[in-house]
Write a protein that holds these residues in place. Structure first.
Motif, PDB file in Angstrom:
ATOM      1  N   UNK A 268      52.153 -54.132 -57.316  1.00 51.23           N
ATOM      2  CA  UNK A 268      51.276 -54.729 -58.053  1.00 51.23           C
ATOM      3  C   UNK A 268      50.385 -53.517 -58.697  1.00 51.23           C
ATOM      4  N   UNK A 269      50.388 -53.240 -59.917  1.00 49.88           N
ATOM      5  CA  UNK A 269      49.738 -52.142 -60.786  1.00 49.88           C
ATOM      6  C   UNK A 269      48.523 -52.962 -61.445  1.00 49.88           C
ATOM      7  N   UNK A 270      47.709 -52.226 -62.016  1.00 55.75           N
ATOM      8  CA  UNK A 270      46.560 -52.607 -62.655  1.00 55.75           C
ATOM      9  C   UNK A 270      46.885 -53.390 -63.959  1.00 55.75           C
ATOM     10  N   UNK A 271      48.002 -52.993 -64.451  1.00 54.99           N
ATOM     11  CA  UNK A 271      48.392 -53.696 -65.685  1.00 54.99           C
ATOM     12  C   UNK A 271      49.029 -55.215 -65.162  1.00 54.99           C
ATOM     13  N   UNK A 272      49.480 -55.053 -64.193  1.00 54.76           N
ATOM     14  CA  UNK A 272      50.017 -56.511 -63.701  1.00 54.76           C
ATOM     15  C   UNK A 272      48.893 -57.235 -63.139  1.00 54.76           C
ATOM     16  N   UNK A 273      47.967 -56.650 -62.689  1.00 50.03           N
ATOM     17  CA  UNK A 273      46.696 -57.662 -62.421  1.00 50.03           C
ATOM     18  C   UNK A 273      46.075 -58.107 -63.698  1.00 50.03           C
ATOM     19  N   UNK A 274      45.955 -57.270 -64.683  1.00 53.09           N
ATOM     20  CA  UNK A 274      45.235 -57.725 -65.762  1.00 53.09           C
ATOM     21  C   UNK A 274      45.976 -58.763 -66.497  1.00 53.09           C
ATOM     22  N   UNK A 275      47.421 -58.577 -66.417  1.00 59.87           N
ATOM     23  CA  UNK A 275      48.376 -59.614 -67.059  1.00 59.87           C
ATOM     24  C   UNK A 275      48.173 -61.090 -66.323  1.00 59.87           C
ATOM     25  N   UNK A 276      48.020 -60.919 -64.745  1.00 58.17           N
ATOM     26  CA  UNK A 276      47.649 -61.996 -64.224  1.00 58.17           C
ATOM     27  C   UNK A 276      46.620 -62.926 -64.320  1.00 58.17           C
ATOM     28  N   UNK A 277      45.579 -62.038 -64.839  1.00 65.91           N
ATOM     29  CA  UNK A 277      44.183 -62.824 -65.008  1.00 65.91           C
ATOM     30  C   UNK A 277      44.262 -63.399 -66.414  1.00 65.91           C
ATOM     31  N   UNK A 278      44.773 -62.739 -67.352  1.00 65.92           N
ATOM     32  CA  UNK A 278      45.142 -63.029 -68.541  1.00 65.92           C
ATOM     33  C   UNK A 278      45.907 -64.551 -68.497  1.00 65.92           C
ATOM     34  N   UNK A 279      46.993 -64.568 -67.779  1.00 66.63           N
ATOM     35  CA  UNK A 279      47.682 -65.894 -67.481  1.00 66.63           C
ATOM     36  C   UNK A 279      46.934 -66.739 -67.029  1.00 66.63           C
ATOM     37  N   UNK A 280      45.992 -66.575 -66.143  1.00 62.40           N
ATOM     38  CA  UNK A 280      45.237 -67.733 -65.365  1.00 62.40           C
ATOM     39  C   UNK A 280      43.896 -68.010 -66.620  1.00 62.40           C
ATOM     40  N   UNK A 281      43.499 -67.113 -67.370  1.00 61.75           N
ATOM     41  CA  UNK A 281      42.646 -67.610 -68.505  1.00 61.75           C
ATOM     42  C   UNK A 281      43.175 -68.589 -69.569  1.00 61.75           C
ATOM     43  N   UNK A 282      44.390 -67.960 -69.936  1.00 60.57           N
ATOM     44  CA  UNK A 282      45.235 -68.958 -70.851  1.00 60.57           C
ATOM     45  C   UNK A 282      45.578 -70.388 -70.488  1.00 60.57           C
ATOM     46  N   UNK A 283      45.988 -70.236 -69.090  1.00 59.23           N
ATOM     47  CA  UNK A 283      46.218 -71.777 -68.360  1.00 59.23           C
ATOM     48  C   UNK A 283      45.022 -72.351 -68.479  1.00 59.23           C
ATOM     49  N   UNK A 284      43.862 -72.038 -68.161  1.00 61.18           N
ATOM     50  CA  UNK A 284      42.570 -72.639 -68.309  1.00 61.18           C
ATOM     51  C   UNK A 284      42.265 -73.360 -69.601  1.00 61.18           C
ATOM     52  N   UNK A 285      42.525 -72.514 -70.393  1.00 63.62           N
ATOM     53  CA  UNK A 285      42.435 -72.907 -71.984  1.00 63.62           C
ATOM     54  C   UNK A 285      43.335 -73.951 -72.402  1.00 63.62           C
ATOM     55  N   UNK A 286      44.552 -73.855 -71.966  1.00 59.34           N
ATOM     56  CA  UNK A 286      45.557 -74.960 -72.025  1.00 59.34           C
ATOM     57  C   UNK A 286      45.376 -76.193 -71.418  1.00 59.34           C
ATOM     58  N   UNK A 287      44.633 -76.277 -70.195  1.00 64.81           N
ATOM     59  CA  UNK A 287      44.303 -77.417 -69.375  1.00 64.81           C
ATOM     60  C   UNK A 287      43.338 -78.122 -70.188  1.00 64.81           C
ATOM     61  N   UNK A 288      42.419 -77.354 -70.637  1.00 61.71           N
ATOM     62  CA  UNK A 288      41.209 -77.728 -71.343  1.00 61.71           C
ATOM     63  C   UNK A 288      41.517 -78.511 -72.636  1.00 61.71           C
ATOM     64  N   UNK A 289      42.362 -78.079 -73.293  1.00 59.30           N
ATOM     65  CA  UNK A 289      43.177 -78.739 -74.658  1.00 59.30           C
ATOM     66  C   UNK A 289      43.834 -79.726 -74.188  1.00 59.30           C
ATOM     67  N   UNK A 290      44.788 -79.872 -73.269  1.00 60.92           N
ATOM     68  CA  UNK A 290      45.560 -80.916 -72.592  1.00 60.92           C
ATOM     69  C   UNK A 290      44.548 -82.128 -72.389  1.00 60.92           C
ATOM     70  N   UNK A 291      43.477 -81.813 -71.584  1.00 57.46           N
ATOM     71  CA  UNK A 291      42.582 -82.875 -71.212  1.00 57.46           C
ATOM     72  C   UNK A 291      41.977 -83.680 -72.246  1.00 57.46           C
ATOM     73  N   UNK A 292      41.876 -82.910 -73.312  1.00 60.85           N
ATOM     74  CA  UNK A 292      40.993 -83.334 -74.541  1.00 60.85           C
ATOM     75  C   UNK A 292      41.616 -84.369 -75.266  1.00 60.85           C
ATOM     76  N   UNK A 293      43.054 -84.166 -75.416  1.00 58.80           N
ATOM     77  CA  UNK A 293      43.964 -85.007 -76.064  1.00 58.80           C
ATOM     78  C   UNK A 293      43.976 -86.406 -75.488  1.00 58.80           C
TER      79      UNK A 293
END
Length: 571
Positions: free
Chosen positions: A546-571
């Motif tokens: 696991x590199x620093x880039x991989x960690x950043x990618x994982x954080x980004x994936x979690x942030x995007x998932x959180x945004x998607x969840x909020x969008x889906x719940x609002x519909x």
């Protein structure tokens, strides 16, 4: 929802207790850590096939116990449990299954011993497992009609209620006509039998409660001497000079002279007076009873003979005279029915034809409603498949019925419709029954699409996906992740996955690991913190390093998932 499961001595699991939450729960870990073993345990808990191979090496039995919480008092589990005499209190139901080294299973539901079949019936209302198991209701054609009716909601259920009310009368009338339409010879034999029985009962000339009254009279005559002696002695003790009434009368006279001096003395006098008159009255009754006493050996002989006759009738027709008379009235009606059989059959057949016409109207109405909802359902499933990038897959609902072309009969409790879900996964390929579609990634996505719709209507407490995302990646993986999350909003979803996209959408992430202690493998499970989720998703993305880039990618994936969840719940 599945709140907690306890697993002991199961495969490589020595002892494990897992708590689950609502929403989407992801289970991840290295290959061979025991993820699928946990799903296997849940599968066995709800009635799956057991084997001695599941018992941990060196142990005598495996134990699995699960706690389910039911928030809705209309949950189908309540009705199913009531059928088997199982009580559910406070919306809690506990399933337990022990498997011995010999392969035998002991099953309990809320502490009550049940068969595996009953455990399975209750379990299928609580959990729907999709993976490498046979426990998939959507693949069973007999479930398809129920699913469509659940999808149709109140509109179809109202129509079904009307239909089933008439169907109940239709069924009862059909049985009555069938019984009357038995062969002439059988009817003649039956008529001869019940006419003989009726004559025998009528000739006896029974009266209501006669047997009880005769038994009382017999006891009285049999004890004549004892009764006479006791009553005579009692009467003599009360009447005559210097006897009981004389002494009480004397006491009454003495107290009368002082009764006006004091309220208490007056009360004493009244009590003595009342006692005198009561004793005088009872003495007269004793005298009358003595005068009426009569010992008659002939009457005793008659009673015994009559009771013997009644006993003979009891052996054939009832426990007492009243039951015999009830049976007599019943066969009297049957005699009249058989003797007027032809006329009655004509009348009943006319009634049956009228009910059949009404039943056909209601059945056709239900069919129309089902076909209307089937069209909507087909469109919805196509949309779900499109969301999973399976826009070339065709879904259809094929209707047939149970009606007899010539007679218009063969009605069922659910109506006359037979339906089955059909699929074609490739253009130009014919539609095939859902149960015949080959297993694999496509079938997994198809099932996920269908569960996205049916989970809301089935009332299933928990849905489990066991590596249904195998072999997919990219945009398809993201679509699966979003679809699973949507399903989890209405039903608890537990998922084993190797996809970082799915893991990122989880409300709860459980990490499964194994270690070797004392030359034995031990499985453990732990909920991941925010940092733990980043690390695990990074491992899922990159593998061991696991590199620093991989960690950043994982954080980004979690942030995007959180945004998607909020969008889906609002519909």
């Amino acid at each position: 929802m599945l709140a907690e499961i306890s697993i002991k001595n199961f495969a490589i699991i020595e002892s494990l207790s897992i708590s689950f939450e609502k929403g989407l729960t992801v289970l991840s870990g290295e290959t061979g850590a025991g993820k699928s073993i946990i799903i296997d345990a849940i599968h066995l808990l709800v009635g799956g096939r057991g084997s001695s191979e599941f018992v941990r090496y060196g142990e005598k039995r495996a134990e699995i116990e699960g706690l389910f919480l039911l928030d809705d008092d209309q949950h189908p589990c309540f009705e199913r449990a009531a059928e088997f005499g199982i009580d559910i209190t406070d919306g809690m139901i506990v399933l337990r299954r022990d498997i011995s080294i010999s392969g035998k299973s002991v099953c309990r539901v809320n502490g009550k011993l049940v068969t595996i079949a009953i455990l399975r019936e209750i379990g299928r209302t609580l959990i729907d497992i999709h993976g490498q198991h046979e426990h998939q209701d959507l693949l069973f054609q007999e479930q398809h009609l129920t699913l469509l009716d659940q999808y149709g909601g109140e509109a179809i259920s109202n129509g079904l209620r009307e239909y089933q009310t008439i169907f109940k009368s239709y069924n009862e009338l059909t049985k009555k006509i069938k019984k009357l339409s038995e062969s002439e010879q059988e009817m003649a034999h039956r008529l001869d039998l019940i006419q003989f029985q009726l004559r025998e009962i009528e000739q006896a000339g029974l009266q209501p409660n006669e047997d009880h009254e005769l038994m009382e009279e017999k006891r009285k005559i049999s004890n004549y001497e004892k009764i006479f002696r006791t009553l005579k002695n009692s009467y003599d003790a009360l009447h005559g000079e210097q006897k009981g009434l004389d002494w009480v009368g004397l006491a009454m006279s003495h107290t009368e002279g002082i009764s006006d001096l004091d309220d208490q003395l007056k009360t004493i006098h009244e009590t003595v007076s009342n006692s005198y008159y009561l004793l005088e009255e009872i003495s007269y009754k004793i005298r009358d009873e003595l005068d009426n006493l009569d010992f008659s050996p002939e009457r005793l002989d008659f009673i015994e003979g009559r009771l013997n006759e009644i006993t003979g009738l009891k052996r054939k027709y009832g426990q007492d005279v009243n039951e015999i008379l009830q049976y007599s009235a019943k066969i009297q009606d049957e005699v009249e029915t058989i003797e007027n059989r032809d006329g009655l059959l004509d009348q009943l057949n006319k009634e049956l034809q009228s009910l059949t016409d009404d039943l056909l109207v209601e059945a056709k109405n239900i069919t129309v409603l089902r076909k209307q909802f089937a069209k909507v359902l087909i469109d919805n499933i196509h949309q779900e498949l499109k969301d999973l990038y399976m826009e070339k897959t065709t879904f259809d609902i094929v209707f047939s019925n149970t009606l007899d072309v010539n007679h218009g009969g063969n009605f069922k409790n659910h109506g006359v419709d037979i339906i089955e879900f059909f699929l074609s996964t490739n253009p130009g390929e014919p539609l095939k029954p859902l149960s015949k579609v080959a297993s694999g990634g496509e079938l997994s996505r198809i099932m996920l699409a269908m569960k996205s719709i049916f989970s809301v209507h089935q009332g299933i407490t928990s849905i489990i996906f066991d590596e249904v995302d195998t072999g997919v990646s990219g945009r398809v993986a993201q679509a699966i992740a979003e679809k699973m999350y949507r399903v989890s909003v209405g039903s608890q979803v537990i998922c084993i996955t190797h996809l970082p996209q799915v893991a990122a959408m989880a409300d709860t992430h459980l990490y499964i690991s194994k270690e070797i202690k004392n030359d034995r493998t031990k499985t453990s499970i732990n909920p991941l913190s925010s940092n733990g989720k980043v690390k695990e998703i990074g491992r899922m993305i990159a593998g061991a390093e696991i590199t620093d880039l991989t960690t950043e990618h994982a954080k980004e994936l979690l942030e995007l998932a959180q945004k998607n969840k909020l969008v889906m719940l609002s519909k």
